[in-house]
Structure formats: C-alpha cells, structure tokens
Motif scaffolding. Structure first.
Motif, short mmCIF file in Angstrom:
data_model
loop_
_atom_site.label_atom_id
_atom_site.label_comp_id
_atom_site.label_asym_id
_atom_site.label_seq_id
_atom_site.Cartn_x
_atom_site.Cartn_y
_atom_site.Cartn_z
N VAL A 116 9.99 28.55 29.95
CA VAL A 116 8.84 27.79 29.47
C VAL A 116 8.22 28.54 28.31
CG1 VAL A 116 6.52 27.03 30.09
CG2 VAL A 116 8.40 26.73 31.71
N GLY A 117 7.94 27.83 27.23
CA GLY A 117 7.36 28.49 26.07
C GLY A 117 6.48 27.54 25.29
N GLU A 118 5.46 28.08 24.63
CA GLU A 118 4.57 27.28 23.78
C GLU A 118 5.33 26.69 22.61
OE1 GLU A 118 0.95 26.75 23.51
OE2 GLU A 118 1.43 26.97 25.65
N ASN A 119 6.21 27.53 22.03
CA ASN A 119 6.99 27.12 20.86
C ASN A 119 8.43 27.56 21.02
OD1 ASN A 119 5.02 26.05 18.65
ND2 ASN A 119 4.01 27.86 19.50
N VAL A 120 9.30 26.83 20.34
CA VAL A 120 10.73 27.16 20.35
C VAL A 120 11.21 27.19 18.90
CG1 VAL A 120 13.04 26.49 21.10
CG2 VAL A 120 11.06 26.00 22.57
N ILE A 121 11.89 28.28 18.52
CA ILE A 121 12.50 28.35 17.18
C ILE A 121 14.01 28.12 17.31
CG2 ILE A 121 13.09 29.84 15.23
CD1 ILE A 121 10.43 31.19 15.45
N ASN A 122 14.50 27.16 16.54
CA ASN A 122 15.93 26.89 16.47
C ASN A 122 16.53 27.77 15.38
OD1 ASN A 122 18.50 25.83 16.18
ND2 ASN A 122 17.80 23.87 15.32
N ALA A 123 17.12 28.90 15.80
CA ALA A 123 17.75 29.83 14.85
C ALA A 123 19.24 29.91 15.18
CB ALA A 123 17.09 31.21 14.93
N ALA A 124 19.83 28.75 15.41
CA ALA A 124 21.22 28.69 15.86
C ALA A 124 22.21 28.65 14.70
CB ALA A 124 21.43 27.50 16.78
N GLY A 125 21.74 28.93 13.49
CA GLY A 125 22.65 29.08 12.36
C GLY A 125 23.48 27.84 12.10
N THR A 126 24.79 28.04 12.01
CA THR A 126 25.70 26.94 11.68
C THR A 126 25.71 25.88 12.78
OG1 THR A 126 27.01 28.68 10.66
CG2 THR A 126 27.98 26.51 10.70
N TRP A 127 25.24 26.26 13.97
CA TRP A 127 25.24 25.35 15.11
C TRP A 127 23.84 24.76 15.36
CZ3 TRP A 127 27.71 29.92 14.42
CH2 TRP A 127 29.10 29.86 14.36
N ALA A 128 22.94 24.94 14.39
CA ALA A 128 21.55 24.51 14.57
C ALA A 128 21.43 22.99 14.68
CB ALA A 128 20.69 25.02 13.40
N GLY A 129 22.37 22.27 14.05
CA GLY A 129 22.34 20.82 14.16
C GLY A 129 22.55 20.36 15.60
N GLN A 130 23.42 21.06 16.31
CA GLN A 130 23.67 20.71 17.72
C GLN A 130 22.44 20.99 18.57
OE1 GLN A 130 27.33 22.83 18.81
NE2 GLN A 130 28.15 22.34 16.78
N VAL A 131 21.78 22.12 18.29
CA VAL A 131 20.56 22.44 19.05
C VAL A 131 19.47 21.40 18.76
CG1 VAL A 131 18.68 24.12 19.26
CG2 VAL A 131 21.06 24.90 19.26
N ALA A 132 19.34 21.05 17.47
CA ALA A 132 18.32 20.06 17.10
C ALA A 132 18.58 18.73 17.82
CB ALA A 132 18.31 19.84 15.58
N SER A 133 19.85 18.38 17.94
CA SER A 133 20.17 17.09 18.58
C SER A 133 19.77 17.08 20.05
CB SER A 133 21.65 16.74 18.40
OG SER A 133 22.44 17.60 19.20
N LEU A 134 19.71 18.25 20.67
CA LEU A 134 19.23 18.32 22.06
C LEU A 134 17.77 17.91 22.15
CD1 LEU A 134 20.75 21.74 23.27
CD2 LEU A 134 21.57 19.44 23.86
N ALA A 135 17.06 18.07 21.03
CA ALA A 135 15.65 17.66 20.98
C ALA A 135 15.51 16.27 20.37
CB ALA A 135 14.83 18.67 20.18
N GLY A 136 16.64 15.64 20.08
CA GLY A 136 16.59 14.28 19.54
C GLY A 136 16.26 14.21 18.06
N VAL A 137 16.41 15.34 17.35
CA VAL A 137 16.14 15.33 15.91
C VAL A 137 17.37 15.80 15.16
CG1 VAL A 137 13.65 15.61 16.14
CG2 VAL A 137 15.10 17.64 15.97
N GLU A 138 17.37 15.51 13.85
CA GLU A 138 18.53 15.86 13.02
C GLU A 138 18.19 16.98 12.06
OE1 GLU A 138 21.02 13.11 10.70
OE2 GLU A 138 20.38 11.60 12.18
N VAL A 139 19.07 17.95 12.00
CA VAL A 139 19.01 18.97 10.95
C VAL A 139 20.40 19.02 10.34
CG1 VAL A 139 18.67 21.40 10.41
CG2 VAL A 139 17.21 20.31 12.10
N PRO A 140 20.54 18.66 9.06
CA PRO A 140 21.87 18.50 8.47
C PRO A 140 22.51 19.81 8.03
CG PRO A 140 20.24 17.93 6.85
CD PRO A 140 19.48 18.31 8.10
N VAL A 141 22.77 20.69 9.00
CA VAL A 141 23.44 21.96 8.70
C VAL A 141 24.93 21.80 8.95
CG1 VAL A 141 23.64 24.39 9.32
CG2 VAL A 141 21.40 23.30 9.30
N LEU A 142 25.73 22.19 7.96
CA LEU A 142 27.19 22.05 8.08
C LEU A 142 27.86 23.39 7.76
CD1 LEU A 142 27.65 18.63 6.29
CD2 LEU A 142 28.05 19.09 8.73
#
Lengths: 78, 377
Positions: free
Chosen positions: B191-217
């Motif tokens: 549990v956290g107040e904030n979450v930083i997506n620092a998943a690098g080349t795989w950040a798009g996959q992490v973002a999709s878990l939150a239902g948002v898009e980050v176009p990292v390829l």
C-alpha cells in the motif's frame, strides 16, 4: 606419443589434442596470470571459452584462451 | 501487506535514483522489481552521462541538471569518471556542422572546446590521423551503471530506510476510485500513497495494468567488449553522426561508433539502433559494422580482440523525450520512463524532479515537455 611445449621456460608434456589449458592443468599448473587491479591468480575457470579468465600469450600472440587453443609441438607459452 | 509513502516499480537506474532522492527527502520508499537490480536496460548499456549528444531543448536542460547531480553523488564505488567526451568529425562538412551544434549547445550552458585536427592527438593519441576535427565536452562523464544503481539503492536502504524487493512482480494496482493506492504483487500487497512507474522499456506494460497508455517501445542496441588493455582511449569518443542517429526516425539499422575505456581495462564499442521489438537474436552484420566503424576511428583497434557482445533495449517514445511526471488520468501514479539510450545520465535529474513533485516543491525544471499526457490524441 606426447610432445612438449614450454611454459615460462620449463617443458610441459602434452597429449596430442590437448588444449594448452588442459596441458598446464595436467602438469599441476593452476594459474598463469594475475588480475591487474589486485594481482589475484587466474587460470581455467569455465573451461569452455566463455569467461576469458585463462588468457595466455602463445608464441608472442597475447590474450588467447588457453582452454580453446590446441597445443602444438614447441609452442612457447607465457 | 507492506505500507509505504512511495512504491517504485523498477530497480534499474531510473527507479534507483527515484528511490534514493525520495527516501532522502523523508519518504518511506519500497522498490519492487520482477528481476534483479539493474536486470533490464541498465545492465545492458554503457553508462554514459552525456550532454554532448543533445541538441538544445528540454532534454539537454535535464542532462545538465543530471550531470550536476551526478557530480554531487560521484563515488569510486560506481566508477564515476569525469573523463569528458570528444566528438570527432571525419569530413570538413561534418566538422563545420559539429561546430554549429556546439555553438548552440554553448549558448544553452554546455562547455565546449573546438579541437583542430592537429590538436586531436593531444586528446586521443591513437585517433585516426585523417580526422577532420572535433569538439571536446568536459562535462561528459561515465559510470558503471549496474554499480551505480546498486549504490543508490544501498544508500536509500541503509541511510534512509527504503525497502528493496527483487524477484517480486507487480500484477496490478490497488485502486480507490480514480486513485491508485498501491500495488498487488506476487509477494502480497504494497500500500502506498504514490506509485512511480520506472519500468523502463517495459513501462508500457506496467501502465496498462493501471488502464493507461505510455507509448514506450524498444530500440535494440549492441555493444562489443574488447579484451582488457592499458588505457588507449582516454575519453568518451564518438563520431559526429551519432547525434543525428540518436534523433533519427528511421526504422532500420543505424550505427555510429561510440568508443570508451572502462575501469576494468576493456573497451566498449557501440552504438547500434534498430527497431526489432524484443528480439535478442545476435546479429553478426551489426557487430561487424560496429567493429569496422570503431577501427575507422581508432585504427589500432584492428589488432585488438573482441571477447564478447551484449545487447539491450533502449526505451524510446515517439518524440524521443522521456516521460516524467504525474499521470493525468490516474491520481497517485507517476511515470519515470522512456529515457531511450540516455537513462543512466538522466536518472538523477528524473529522480530529483519527481521528488520535488511528490514533496510539493516547485521543480527546478519545467516538466511540461515530459508530461505523460502529451501523447493523448
């Protein structure tokens, strides 16, 4: 059916087909170089050409992998 | 269940820097990574801290800030070397273009020194004597990136109480309405107040878990490693075409020589860029081109043995800028990803600026050019 190579001036027996690393190890020599920062001994580690720990100079050619280079009669290894 | 003020997803260089600055500012930080520390792109690059390869603009401003922050952190533990960079032109036209770029960079705060052909040997004695000229960039530096990520995570943990959980995969976000309040992982909830997506080349996959898009390829890059040698390459040395390749839109293979020595004595030879997805297949033609170009820059490398090669996936966005800031749709979620081939260098500025966002300070740089919402159509 053995022949010899020399390592640091001393004769080392070789069975035809043996690599330089195998011949040195069979002669009880387990390390033949040292690391540059700390001077630690290095010899065969992986034995299959991956780790580059076992580098030797053969007939003045530096940085050869002892585990891959087949020994030839009269090779001078340092 | 673990409680934190901030969850950082990704234990690469960018995640480590975010964790370090946030923990130092007093936040309770937990870092999670499905693999190991520096197991992704951080462990498959060269450790460049470069201002020289960036045209004036927001990325250069971030690089200048980051280089200052790296100097503050500089430690032998991660082989920080303020060696400077030398960009070399092979033609008179290339030299003229390079001087134009350097003049613009100079106006943006970059230190530059034009090096005439006759003076090049003073910088690099083994450089191809046919070179047309160069520019020296004293602010360019180098780190061993895996050690640097580990170092910042260790400081965050040992001095500032952060937790680092490796081998733990984030499987989803905990939601409270529109807000993210933590993550589900293979080792339970955090549990956290904030979450930083620092998943690098795989950040798009992490973002999709939150239902948002980050176009990292992914953009694949190979690096050749030579046998260890005495120091023959003193600086970061690369060809002037590298700057153009970094900014290029081309789909196909691009290579330009980037050559540098390391503390271990090996010489690293890059850099290639190809858009081939997450394909790790060894490409002999690419390696051959890298070797040929490096020899053109440093002819004596022709007699040096290459002992291995590796490749990695540089996370790029369509506009070649990183994604840094709060997600516009999901409160509590921030992104720190898409740094392409510059993630080591830009990590410190990224972590510092996001910490300012999290603690309610005014960021030292305007984050608008990096905002996650800029891709929305």
């Amino acid at each position: 059916m053995t022949f010899e190579i020399t390592f640091e001036g001393r004769p080392i027996p070789v069975v035809p087909g043996q690599t330089i690393g195998a011949a040195l190890t069979a002669a009880g020599i387990r390390s033949w170089r040292t690391t540059r920062p700390a001077g630690r001994p290095r010899g065969l580690f992986c034995g299959i050409g991956i780790c580059f720990d076992c580098l030797v100079t053969v007939n003045d050619r530096p940085s050869l992998r002892a585990c891959l280079v087949e020994a030839r009669p009269g090779d001078v290894v340092a | 269940m673990t409680r934190a003020d901030l969850v950082v997803i990704g234990a690469g260089m960018v995640g480590a820097a975010c964790a370090y600055y946030a923990a130092r500012a007093g936040l309770a930080v937990t870092v999670v990574d499905r693999g190991s520390v520096a197991g992704g792109t951080t462990g498959s690059g060269e450790g460049n801290l470069l201002v020289s390869d960036k045209e004036p603009g927001p990325e250069l401003d971030l690089a200048l800030l980051s280089c200052r922050l790296w100097r503050d952190l500089a430690a032998d533990a991660f082989e920080y070397e303020a060696k400077g960079g030398l960009v070399v032109a092979s033609t008179d036209q290339g030299f003229a273009d390079l001087k134009v770029l350097a003049a613009a960079q100079s106006r943006a705060g970059v230190q530059t020194t034009t090096v005439l052909p006759d003076d090049l040997p003073d910088y690099e004695p083994h450089l191809n004597p046919e070179s047309a000229g160069g520019v020296f960039y004293p602010q360019d530096a180098q780190v061993q990136p895996m050690l640097a990520a580990a170092h910042l995570l260790r400081l965050a943990r040992d001095r500032h109480g952060a937790r680092v959980e490796t081998g733990v995969t984030v499987t989803g976000f905990i939601r409270s309405g529109d807000r993210v309040t933590g993550v589900h992982t293979t080792a339970g909830k955090i549990v956290g107040e904030n979450v930083i997506n620092a998943a690098g080349t795989w950040a798009g996959q992490v973002a999709s878990l939150a239902g948002v898009e980050v176009p990292v390829l992914p953009r694949r890059g190979f690096v050749l490693v030579t046998e260890p040698l005495e120091t023959i390459v003193r600086h970061k040395v690369y060809a002037a075409e590298y700057v153009a390749n970094v900014a290029s839109e081309a789909e196909g293979l691009e290579t330009s020589p980037v050559v540098e020595g390391t503390r271990a004595g090996t010489i690293l030879i890059g850099a290639s860029r190809e858009r081939v997805g997450f394909d790790r297949t060894l490409s002999i033609p690419v390696l051959r081109r890298l070797a040929r170009q490096a020899v053109a820059l440093f002819p004596m490398l022709a007699d040096v043995a290459v002992i291995r090669s590796y490749c990695g996936f540089r996370p790029y966005c369509p506009d070649h800028l990183p994604v840094i800031g709060a997600d516009p749709l999901v409160a509590g979620l921030l992104h720190a990803c898409g740094h392409e081939g510059a993630g080591i260098g830009l990590a410190t500025g990224t972590g510092h600026l996001l910490t300012q966002v999290l603690t309610g300070e005014r960021p030292d740089l305007d984050l608008a050019p990096f905002r996650p919402g800029r891709f929305a159509t």
